[in-house]
Design a protein around this motif. Structure first.
Motif, PDB file in Angstrom:
ATOM      1  N   VAL A 155     -79.066  90.422 -15.918  1.00  0.00           N
ATOM      2  CA  VAL A 155     -78.005  90.660 -16.907  1.00  0.00           C
ATOM      3  C   VAL A 155     -78.357  89.909 -18.181  1.00  0.00           C
ATOM      4  N   ILE A 156     -78.222  90.577 -19.335  1.00  0.00           N
ATOM      5  CA  ILE A 156     -78.515  89.962 -20.631  1.00  0.00           C
ATOM      6  C   ILE A 156     -77.299  90.093 -21.542  1.00  0.00           C
ATOM      7  N   GLN A 157     -77.194  89.177 -22.518  1.00  0.00           N
ATOM      8  CA  GLN A 157     -76.163  89.261 -23.541  1.00  0.00           C
ATOM      9  C   GLN A 157     -76.679  90.089 -24.714  1.00  0.00           C
ATOM     10  N   VAL A 161     -69.585  88.150 -14.763  1.00  0.00           N
ATOM     11  CA  VAL A 161     -70.466  87.289 -15.548  1.00  0.00           C
ATOM     12  C   VAL A 161     -69.756  86.836 -16.824  1.00  0.00           C
ATOM     13  N   THR A 162     -69.931  85.562 -17.198  1.00  0.00           N
ATOM     14  CA  THR A 162     -69.339  84.997 -18.410  1.00  0.00           C
ATOM     15  C   THR A 162     -70.439  84.375 -19.270  1.00  0.00           C
ATOM     16  N   LEU A 171     -79.205  88.393 -10.607  1.00  0.00           N
ATOM     17  CA  LEU A 171     -78.179  88.602  -9.579  1.00  0.00           C
ATOM     18  C   LEU A 171     -78.826  89.292  -8.395  1.00  0.00           C
ATOM     19  N   ARG A 172     -78.520  88.776  -7.161  1.00  0.00           N
ATOM     20  CA  ARG A 172     -79.128  89.312  -5.942  1.00  0.00           C
ATOM     21  C   ARG A 172     -78.103  89.314  -4.816  1.00  0.00           C
ATOM     22  N   GLY A 175     -75.873  93.766 -21.019  1.00  0.00           N
ATOM     23  CA  GLY A 175     -76.785  94.794 -20.539  1.00  0.00           C
ATOM     24  C   GLY A 175     -77.234  94.452 -19.130  1.00  0.00           C
ATOM     25  N   LYS A 176     -77.325  95.457 -18.272  1.00  0.00           N
ATOM     26  CA  LYS A 176     -77.691  95.243 -16.877  1.00  0.00           C
ATOM     27  C   LYS A 176     -78.948  96.042 -16.564  1.00  0.00           C
ATOM     28  N   LEU A 177     -79.988  95.324 -16.134  1.00  0.00           N
ATOM     29  CA  LEU A 177     -81.275  95.920 -15.781  1.00  0.00           C
ATOM     30  C   LEU A 177     -81.412  95.881 -14.266  1.00  0.00           C
TER      31      LEU A 177
END
Length: 463
Positions: free
Chosen positions: A245-247, A206-207, A66-67, A288-290
């Motif tokens: 973003v990761i699941q 996000v989905t 995401l940007r 999770g958001k990095l």
């Protein structure tokens, strides 16, 4: 004569003698049959020697990038020509592309290119480097990447040629008589020539379907020769901050819930970076958001990144998951645990009654398998449901009845099964890592039952 007729004839019978040899042989035969039967039907327990070890955890993910992205649309129809290289930083006012309504300007550019070699040595070196990088990272299972590389390389060559001819644009525009227009960046940013309908997506919307790479569709804008008003012309990334973003599943959430920063390895180019980490849950899914503060430009043309979280490996005692069992215990408050009688061992004062109903106290010393802050875990065979224990130096009584379950294994060092509690640090389908050095647990080189379900407490172990 008459006397001889009355005589009786008696048959001789041989005296019966017991044959001791036959009896002994029969007894031995029966004994052997029983032994063979018992050997064939008894359950044999396979031992496992406890060793120190670790489990290599699978911490690889496919992350969604995401940007801060803005899609710039064409303002008129015509033949499009680009002058800024993809993933290049441009300043406000830098010429990005041109549109030629008639196509005459395109012909003039082509003629100009024929007159001289407009690619410098540095340009050719850049193209060669891109080819080598793609060749070294090519995966046969992803042949579609060849087409993406082809379009990317063609676009790079055209952009290099066009950049070299920027000085001629003024003259070409005047010859085209208003049919040729150039367009510049309205703000600083990084140029990207693809769109995928995920521009503007934020972490809070996000989905799960957004992580499906097979359903992902990206449009390469450099393959378009002609554009119409409103068509995407290019994309501009206007911020250096970016996120992946990761699941996450329940186990990953449990392990990372207290983390604020994590080191990340990007599998595409094997580089590493630190990211601030946060989690959020929505519609039954946890993400999770990095967040990164640099290196955005390296992956500006990508939407997905394959990453590995550089988490510490879990170390301890390694045992097979098949050895784990659950065992029920009575819970007794620690206040009732005391030292008494002729032994220095800790135990409980059990209230007993004689045949006349007279109460008395008996000191018993059951095995304590574990303790919490307030209670001791003792085997259910040591007490009967409803028994009372007496609190030391008090008349308080506690009725046995409360139960809890511990997870553990059966230790077979002494030739019979003894339950030992384990504190699991990490587990996968085959093995688990348990804490070493616990008071009632395992030690390195202990032997345990490989199949815990085949053993009961105090079973004699046949190997």
């Amino acid at each position: 004569m008459s006397g001889s007729k009355n005589k009786k004839v008696t048959m001789y019978r041989k005296p019966f003698h017991i044959n001791i040899g036959v009896i002994i042989f029969a007894a031995i035969f029966i004994y052997l049959v029983i032994c063979v039967y018992m050997y064939a039907t008894r359950v044999r327990i396979s031992p496992y020697e406890v060793k120190a070890g670790s489990l290599a955890e699978d911490n690889t993910y496919t992350g969604l990038i995401l940007r801060q992205e803005t899609v710039v649309n064409a303002e008129q129809s015509g033949y499009v020509n680009y002058y800024a290289r993809e993933k290049e930083k441009v300043a406000n006012g830098t010429v990005v592309y041109s549109i030629d309504e008639s196509g005459k300007a395109m012909e003039a550019l082509a003629e100009s290119a024929k007159e001289e070699n407009i690619l410098s040595g540095d340009n050719l070196k850049t193209i060669k480097s891109e080819i080598q990088n793609f060749s070294s990272s090519f995966d046969n299972s992803d042949f579609t990447s060849v087409y993406d590389f082809k379009y990317s390389l063609e676009g790079d060559i055209i952009e290099l040629m066009n950049t070299a001819m920027l000085t001629d644009l003024g003259e070409i525009a005047s010859q085209a008589g208003g049919m040729f227009n150039t367009y510049s960046a309205a703000e600083p940013g990084v140029i990207v020539y693809n769109v995928d309908q995920l521009e503007g997506v934020t972490a809070d919307v996000v989905t799960p379907d957004m992580f499906d790479e097979n359903a992902y569709k990206k449009t390469n804008l450099r393959t378009n020769e002609i554009v119409n008003p409103g068509d995407p012309a290019y994309k501009l990334i206007t911020g250096e901050d970016w996120s992946v973003v990761i699941q996450m599943d329940e186990d990953q959430v449990r392990r990372m819930q207290d983390m604020q920063y994590v080191q990340v390895r990007f599998l595409d180019d094997n580089t590493k970076a630190w990211a601030s980490f946060s989690m959020s849950s929505r519609d039954g899914n946890t993400y999770g958001k990095l967040d990164f503060r640099n290196s955005m430009i390296r992956y500006a043309d990508k939407r997905y990144l394959h990453i590995e979280l550089m988490l510490d490996q879990t170390k301890g005692l390694k045992i097979p998951a098949s050895s784990l069992v659950d065992k029920d215990f009575y819970l007794i408050p620690l206040d009732y645990l005391t030292v008494g009688g002729t032994s220095s061992q800790e135990g409980f004062m059990l209230e007993t009654y004689d045949e006349n109903g007279q109460a008395s106290m008996e000191m018993i010393y059951p095995t304590v398998y574990s303790v919490s802050e307030t209670e001791a875990y003792v085997d259910t065979v040591e007490f009967h449901l409803g028994d009372y224990v007496i609190k030391p130096e008090s008349q308080e009584r506690y009725q046995i009845g409360k139960k809890a379950t511990l997870k553990g294994v059966y230790n077979i060092n002494k030739g019979y099964a003894i339950f030992r509690q384990v504190n699991i640090l990490y587990q996968n389908e085959e093995y688990c890592i348990v804490e070493e050095g616990t008071k009632y647990g395992l030690s390195i080189y202990d032997h345990i039952a490989l199949d815990g379900s085949a053993v009961k407490e105090d079973d004699i172990i046949y190997q």
